[in-house]
Design an enzyme around this catalytic site. Structure first.
Site, PDB file in Angstrom:
ATOM      1  CD  GLU A 124     -12.757  45.995  55.529  1.00 10.36           C
ATOM      2  OE1 GLU A 124     -13.428  46.990  55.658  1.00 10.36           O
ATOM      3  OE2 GLU A 124     -12.339  44.837  55.385  1.00 10.36           O
ATOM      4  CG  ASP A 165     -14.657  54.923  50.375  1.00 12.96           C
ATOM      5  OD1 ASP A 165     -14.881  53.793  50.338  1.00 12.96           O
ATOM      6  OD2 ASP A 165     -13.045  55.232  50.529  1.00 12.96           O
ATOM      7  CE1 TYR A 170     -15.337  44.921  50.216  1.00 11.54           C
ATOM      8  CE2 TYR A 170     -14.201  45.865  51.848  1.00 11.54           C
ATOM      9  CZ  TYR A 170     -15.524  45.692  51.023  1.00 11.54           C
ATOM     10  OH  TYR A 170     -16.459  46.379  51.635  1.00 11.54           O
TER      11      TYR A 170
END
Length: 273
Positions: free
Chosen positions: A49, A60, A175
């Site tokens: 990734e 994030d 994911y």
């Protein structure tokens, strides 16, 4: 069959789990991104990734935020990320590359132009954090038509309807965000992950990779025992950040430890009955 699907099919036949590391393109420098990608493969990565740096990475934590800021300060852009993938493909035709990032750079380029350019560069999939499946049916279809697997996130709070939306729009793998929080968060609850994975896998009909909170061989092995893939990002960024001048070697060594832990599962080593 895409490169991503081929990898999962091979690993399933071998009784092994996929190792999917994340690095931010352009961090710690644009020149080191390609050697780091190659080190990931040397260390046992099955899929890479590659983060497309963005100024407001909402999913994030501080570690990857710092990496994105540093990459952007050195002029990294979506077009330059694609150039790095093209260079990677000159030496590696087998390892799938998934671009992970946010919608703005894609919108600025234009979805059709992006898909075409990404496929030409050798990208295999794209995970756009702020493209929920129910709002990007058109983009997902364009990606699939262009040869890219659109990959989506599921979370502990995801509904059965979201499972269905992801199953319809996505391909390649899912994911699963293992906890409520941002990348790099702690407090990984493997028992909770183990409870949810069977239902998710049955609903989406795709391999399930688990990320957020996996930091070492022990946690990777625990997650690998219940998931199809283990995704590690912040911990790798920390290895890069904390070891200037030794980034490539340290990343390769870290990856080998994780690879060994996951492969122990195939042989029964380190598995508690």
């Amino acid at each position: 069959m895409s490169r991503i699907q081929t990898v999962f099919q091979r690993l399933q036949a071998e009784g092994r789990k996929a190792l999917i590391p994340f690095v931010t393109a352009g961090f710690p420098s644009p020149e080191l991104t390609l050697p780091l990608m190659q080190a990931l493969v040397d260390g046992g990565a099955d899929i890479i990734e590659l983060g497309v740096p963005f100024s407001d990475p909402m999913a994030d934590g501080p570690t990857i935020q710092r990496a994105s800021e540093r990459a952007l300060a050195q002029g990294m852009s979506l077009r330059k990320v694609l150039e790095i993938v093209r260079a990677f493909r000159a030496t590696d035709a087998a390892t799938p590359v998934v671009l992970m990032g946010y919608a703005n750079p894609i919108e600025a380029m234009g979805a059709e132009r992006f898909v075409s350019a990404a496929a030409e560069a050798g990208v295999d999939g794209v995970l756009v954090v702020d493209y929920p499946p129910e709002e990007c049916v058109g983009f997902a279809a364009t990606a699939k038509a262009g040869g890219l697997d659109p990959i989506f996130l599921l979370a502990p709070t995801s509904s059965e309807q979201r499972y269905a939306d992801v199953a319809s729009a996505g391909s390649g793998y899912i994911y699963y965000v293992s906890l409520k929080g941002v990348t790099g968060s702690a407090k990984l609850d493997v028992e909770e992950v183990a409870r949810r994975i069977p239902d998710i896998r049955a609903a989406v009909g795709m391999p399930v990779g688990v990320g957020f909170g996996i930091r070492d061989a022990e946690s990777a092995r625990a997650v690998g025992a219940v998931a199809d893939a283990v995704v590690i990002g912040s911990r790798i960024i920390e290895e890069i950040e904390n070891n200037p001048g030794e980034e490539v070697a340290r990343v390769a060594a870290f990856m080998r430890d994780i690879r060994c832990a996951l492969d122990d599962l195939a042989t029964g080593k380190g598995v508690t009955q």
